[in-house]
Design a protein around this motif. Structure first.
Motif, mmCIF file in Angstrom:
data_model
loop_
_atom_site.group_PDB
_atom_site.id
_atom_site.type_symbol
_atom_site.label_atom_id
_atom_site.label_comp_id
_atom_site.label_asym_id
_atom_site.label_seq_id
_atom_site.Cartn_x
_atom_site.Cartn_y
_atom_site.Cartn_z
ATOM 1 N N ALA A 1 0.812 -1.219 0.000
ATOM 2 C CA ALA A 1 0.000 0.000 0.000
ATOM 3 C C ALA A 1 0.842 1.264 0.000
ATOM 4 C CB ALA A 1 -0.933 0.003 1.213
ATOM 5 N N ASP A 2 2.160 1.126 0.252
ATOM 6 C CA ASP A 2 3.038 2.286 0.250
ATOM 7 C C ASP A 2 3.793 2.452 -1.072
ATOM 8 O OD1 ASP A 2 4.508 -0.014 0.547
ATOM 9 O OD2 ASP A 2 5.814 0.760 2.133
ATOM 10 N N LEU A 3 3.450 1.671 -2.075
ATOM 11 C CA LEU A 3 4.111 1.805 -3.372
ATOM 12 C C LEU A 3 3.738 3.132 -4.018
ATOM 13 C CD1 LEU A 3 3.634 -1.849 -4.685
ATOM 14 C CD2 LEU A 3 5.812 -0.741 -4.080
ATOM 15 N N PRO A 4 4.602 3.673 -4.866
ATOM 16 C CA PRO A 4 4.374 5.036 -5.398
ATOM 17 C C PRO A 4 3.135 5.190 -6.264
ATOM 18 C CG PRO A 4 6.285 3.999 -6.431
ATOM 19 C CD PRO A 4 5.920 3.134 -5.272
ATOM 20 N N PHE A 5 2.638 4.120 -6.851
ATOM 21 C CA PHE A 5 1.450 4.251 -7.692
ATOM 22 C C PHE A 5 0.153 4.064 -6.903
ATOM 23 C CE2 PHE A 5 2.843 -0.161 -7.915
ATOM 24 C CZ PHE A 5 1.672 -0.867 -7.676
ATOM 25 N N VAL A 6 0.263 3.930 -5.581
ATOM 26 C CA VAL A 6 -0.905 3.838 -4.702
ATOM 27 C C VAL A 6 -1.130 5.205 -4.080
ATOM 28 C CG1 VAL A 6 -1.941 2.697 -2.717
ATOM 29 C CG2 VAL A 6 -0.391 1.419 -4.220
ATOM 30 N N VAL A 7 -2.269 5.807 -4.351
ATOM 31 C CA VAL A 7 -2.568 7.150 -3.855
ATOM 32 C C VAL A 7 -3.905 7.142 -3.131
ATOM 33 C CG1 VAL A 7 -1.234 8.275 -5.671
ATOM 34 C CG2 VAL A 7 -3.678 7.862 -6.015
ATOM 35 N N ASP A 8 -4.092 8.144 -2.280
ATOM 36 C CA ASP A 8 -5.357 8.251 -1.562
ATOM 37 C C ASP A 8 -6.367 9.031 -2.390
ATOM 38 O OD1 ASP A 8 -6.745 7.871 1.164
ATOM 39 O OD2 ASP A 8 -7.084 9.980 0.690
ATOM 40 N N GLY A 9 -7.626 8.618 -2.313
ATOM 41 C CA GLY A 9 -8.664 9.277 -3.102
ATOM 42 C C GLY A 9 -8.840 10.743 -2.769
ATOM 43 N N ARG A 10 -8.588 11.120 -1.524
ATOM 44 C CA ARG A 10 -8.707 12.532 -1.158
ATOM 45 C C ARG A 10 -7.686 13.368 -1.915
ATOM 46 N NH1 ARG A 10 -9.413 12.129 5.444
ATOM 47 N NH2 ARG A 10 -11.025 10.514 5.444
ATOM 48 N N LEU B 1 -7.602 1.020 -10.282
ATOM 49 C CA LEU B 1 -8.298 0.110 -9.382
ATOM 50 C C LEU B 1 -8.568 0.855 -8.082
ATOM 51 C CD1 LEU B 1 -9.173 -2.937 -8.939
ATOM 52 C CD2 LEU B 1 -7.056 -3.143 -7.637
ATOM 53 N N VAL B 2 -9.832 0.936 -7.682
ATOM 54 C CA VAL B 2 -10.212 1.616 -6.447
ATOM 55 C C VAL B 2 -10.443 0.569 -5.362
ATOM 56 C CG1 VAL B 2 -11.942 3.065 -5.311
ATOM 57 C CG2 VAL B 2 -11.239 3.561 -7.670
ATOM 58 N N TYR C 1 -3.285 -2.269 -14.330
ATOM 59 C CA TYR C 1 -3.692 -0.984 -13.751
ATOM 60 C C TYR C 1 -2.490 -0.064 -13.597
ATOM 61 C CZ TYR C 1 -8.108 -3.265 -12.905
ATOM 62 O OH TYR C 1 -9.296 -3.925 -13.089
ATOM 63 N N ASP C 2 -2.689 1.205 -13.928
ATOM 64 C CA ASP C 2 -1.636 2.213 -13.774
ATOM 65 C C ASP C 2 -1.560 2.721 -12.345
ATOM 66 O OD1 ASP C 2 -1.255 2.239 -16.643
ATOM 67 O OD2 ASP C 2 -3.092 3.427 -16.740
ATOM 68 N N SER C 3 -2.744 2.779 -11.675
ATOM 69 C CA SER C 3 -2.820 3.350 -10.331
ATOM 70 C C SER C 3 -3.778 2.535 -9.480
ATOM 71 C CB SER C 3 -3.324 4.800 -10.361
ATOM 72 O OG SER C 3 -2.533 5.615 -11.185
ATOM 73 N N VAL C 4 -3.483 2.529 -8.198
ATOM 74 C CA VAL C 4 -4.427 2.026 -7.205
ATOM 75 C C VAL C 4 -4.822 3.219 -6.337
ATOM 76 C CG1 VAL C 4 -4.757 0.525 -5.209
ATOM 77 C CG2 VAL C 4 -3.470 -0.297 -7.200
ATOM 78 N N VAL C 5 -6.119 3.440 -6.213
ATOM 79 C CA VAL C 5 -6.623 4.571 -5.438
ATOM 80 C C VAL C 5 -7.360 4.029 -4.221
ATOM 81 C CG1 VAL C 5 -8.191 6.546 -5.421
ATOM 82 C CG2 VAL C 5 -6.776 6.105 -7.428
ATOM 83 N N LEU C 6 -6.968 4.521 -3.068
ATOM 84 C CA LEU C 6 -7.574 4.071 -1.820
ATOM 85 C C LEU C 6 -8.777 4.940 -1.484
ATOM 86 C CD1 LEU C 6 -4.342 3.555 0.322
ATOM 87 C CD2 LEU C 6 -5.561 1.850 -1.057
ATOM 88 N N ALA C 7 -9.908 4.293 -1.287
ATOM 89 C CA ALA C 7 -11.129 4.960 -0.816
ATOM 90 C C ALA C 7 -11.551 4.211 0.434
ATOM 91 C CB ALA C 7 -12.208 4.934 -1.886
ATOM 92 N N CYS C 8 -10.822 4.451 1.507
ATOM 93 C CA CYS C 8 -10.922 3.631 2.711
ATOM 94 C C CYS C 8 -11.377 4.416 3.927
ATOM 95 C CB CYS C 8 -9.561 2.985 2.992
ATOM 96 S SG CYS C 8 -8.960 1.964 1.627
ATOM 97 N N GLY C 9 -12.033 5.545 3.698
ATOM 98 C CA GLY C 9 -12.529 6.320 4.816
ATOM 99 C C GLY C 9 -11.407 6.956 5.610
#
Length: 652
Positions: free
Chosen positions: A491-500, A514-515, A600-608
């Motif tokens: 989850a700390d990889l550079p292509f993983v970003v937070d939705g906010r 991928l969300v 997937y190019d990016s993983v976006v976290l929508a985890c509250g």
């Protein structure tokens, strides 16, 4: 167009049936959530007080009573679902007494009082056994001729009881999966007898009911019909069909007005449209009915602002406008609009949490933007004695509401906000196109605080030392929540970003995204929708067995329709177990079976979020009185934050 709302035709009188209305504002049924008029004495007082407040504000007509007509069932069979009833309210021993209290409260404020007659369809009755929507698979019972005749008589009895109780009229609910709509619709009425087939026979039950009611109540009692303009349902009637039904109703001579609404049965839009749709978006269709009929026409449907209400009437879309959730948001809506104070109206932002708190979670009613709504029968906040010096740390929804409420009580309030803008998570959410109304509420709160002499000191960090040294009598920590980053390998990889960060524009997502959805309300759907607006191809993985389990039937269709139209995919029961440079691994939450997702190019976290409570913990024992509220206590929805602010404000 008039220069201001107060100069609008909205505030000119009009006659509807036997009612001489002082203006063009009608309140359709929506207040039962604040108190059941046929429940306990306390509930009845709450219901009556809610309507009285709106009548005193200047509403001309309150058709606020959700009045369920009796049901005919073999004993032991229990109807289920929203609106399902066994014994109608008109058969209750307290009906006349409680309905008279409702009518008297409204009449005393110069308004008219009526009730809507409802038989929620498919619970379990229908004309043909055909299901009325695609989100429910409970097969209904097909009514016999004898049962149809029984219902016709029960409607007439119910209208007569309403008249005897002192009401001024009734409205037949012939829309939104009501039994009457199921008979009107070619999608659900496939009968081969005199009650189905062509348009005239599909209309027969409604006309029979209207004639039976008129025989009971006479010409001096106002009777109307609420009708879907367009069913928006495959096989149902379209706009031309709705116009034909309206013309036939007028020709029959038994109705005094037509109430035009939009939305299908739990689809997109549903019949109570959330903020994903425009304000009064379908009022132009109501004009087609107004132009075709001599009857007065009412339009209801996300009329969220005074400007919109005035526009509907001034531009000729309807003779009367219906306001519901806007009245939850501000009980003084009419008075403020009439006296040129439309900017002071607390705006409805269309979250529909007023409905979902009750229907999804069984919680007490609560309006997201106005925690006082529903408490009209309770003692309100009193002037503080003595006034205290209070610091509110954090200017999100909880902090803003608390600061305003305390200042209104006479406390000396300081408001510190770490960021350079107020709003907290609401400000971030407002960056999504469908959440534009959120910014309107923040602007209202800022004006409210300015008028109270409270200045939000933005860019000011509330450190424990700074707060402790400032000498406040009370400190309320409303520091919100930080983004929740789950303990997923990778989850700390550079292509993983937070939705906010994506909403704020401080992080970019790729073309294929991928969300990871680990929040039960609207946030993952909002982020996914925003990504589609940016042009991304989106897949959403939910670990829950249902999509957004806390988003109810009134709202879920809108975001899902948007995602589907954009080609997005949403999958459930998939827990993301690992994120790697070339793949994401998920596991079924029940079987544990693994799946791979690649490309997937990016993983976006929508985890509250997780509570940002460090300040609260650091201040224990260092200030005279300390409180925590909002997301800093536990991340939830806006209605939780504002209600908690209200309760705390009462106690300080």
């Amino acid at each position: 167009m008039p220069e201001s709302v107060r100069d609008s035709l909205l505030f000119q009188p009009i006659r509807v049936g036997a009612m001489e209305l002082r203006n063009r504002i009608m309140l359709p049924p929506h207040g039962r959530l604040t108190g059941d008029p046929f429940g306990s004495e306390r509930q009845a007082r709450a219901s009556t007080a809610y309507w009285r407040r709106r009548a005193e504000s200047g509403a001309a007509w309150i058709c606020g009573m959700n009045a369920f007509v009796g049901n005919t069932l073999i004993p032991g069979f229990e109807p289920t679902g929203l609106g399902a009833t066994t014994r109608g309210v008109f058969r209750l021993p307290q009906f006349r007494e409680r309905a008279a209290q409702y009518a008297e409260a409204i009449h005393s404020a110069g308004a008219y009082a009526s009730a809507q007659l409802i038989v929620q369809g498919g619970m379990p009755h229908s004309p043909s056994g055909v299901l009325a929507n695609h989100t429910n698979n409970q097969v209904p019972h097909v009514l016999t001729r004898d049962e149809i005749a029984w219902f016709t008589g029960e409607y007439a009895y119910s209208a007569a009881e309403a008249q005897a109780a002192g009401l001024d009229g009734v409205e037949l609910h012939a829309n939104h999966e009501d039994l009457l709509q199921l008979f009107l619709s070619p999608a659900t009425n496939l009968r081969a007898d005199e009650y189905g087939g062509d348009e005239a026979r599909r209309l027969r039950l409604l006309l029979d009911v209207l004639r039976a009611i008129r025989r009971e109540v006479g010409p001096g009692f106002t009777v109307g019909v609420r009708l879907n303009m367009d069913e928006l349902f495959e096989g149902g009637y379209g706009l031309d069909g709705g116009l034909a039904l309206a013309a036939a109703l007028e020709a029959a001579g038994t109705v005094d007005y037509l109430h035009c609404v939009m939305g299908n049965n739990w689809g997109a839009p549903s019949y109570i449209q959330p903020h994903h749709y425009g304000v009064a978006q379908w009022s132009g269709l109501a004009r087609r009915f107004k132009d075709a009929l001599d009857l007065p026409v009412i339009y209801t449907g996300r009329v969220a602002t005074a400007d919109a209400a005035a526009r509907v009437v001034d531009e000729g879309d309807a003779d009367v406008v219906g306001l519901a959730r806007a009245m939850f948001a501000d009980g003084d809506f009419v008075a403020k609009a009439r006296t040129g104070r439309a900017r002071d109206i607390r705006p409805c932002i269309g979250t529909n949490d007023c409905l979902h708190r009750v229907t999804v979670e069984g919680l007490r009613f609560g309006c997201s933007v106005n925690p006082e709504t529903g408490r009209e029968s309770e003692p309100g906040p009193v002037r503080a004695a003595p006034a205290r010096h209070v610091l509110v740390a954090g200017a999100g929804p909880a902090g803003l509401e608390l600061a305003a409420l305390l200042a209104e009580r006479g406390h000396h309030v300081a408001l510190w906000e770490r960021e350079h803008e107020i709003g907290g998570q609401l400000r971030i959410a407002a960056r999504a196109a469908e959440n534009a109304a959120y910014a309107d509420f923040l602007a209202f709160q800022e004006r409210r605080l300015t008028g109270l002499g409270v200045r939000a000191e933005t860019g000011r960090e509330a450190s424990a030392d700074a707060v402790a040294d400032a000498g406040f009598d009370v400190v309320a920590v409303a520091t919100g929540a930080r983004a929740r980053r789950p303990a997923i390998p990778g989850a700390d990889l550079p292509f993983v970003v937070d939705g906010r960060e994506v909403l704020l524009g401080s992080a970019e997502a790729g073309r294929r995204v991928l969300v990871v959805a680990m929040e039960d309300h609207m946030q993952p759907l909002t982020i996914a929708g925003h990504l589609t607006d940016l042009g991304s191809e989106v897949t959403v993985l939910y670990p829950t067995p249902a999509i957004a389990p806390l988003v109810g039937k009134y709202s879920i269709g809108a975001p899902l329709a948007k995602l589907s139209a954009a080609g997005a995919r949403v999958e459930v029961m998939e827990r993301v177990a690992a994120i790697e440079p070339d793949r994401v691994v998920s596991r079924n939450v029940y079987s544990g079976a693994a799946r791979e997702h690649s490309g997937y190019d990016s993983v976006v976290l929508a985890c509250g979020g997780e509570p940002e409570s460090a300040l609260y913990e650091a201040l224990h024992g260092r200030v005279p009185e300390l409180h925590i509220l909002g997301d800093a206590y536990a991340p939830r929805r806006m209605s939780f934050a504002t209600r908690q602010s209200y309760e705390l404000a009462l106690r300080l």
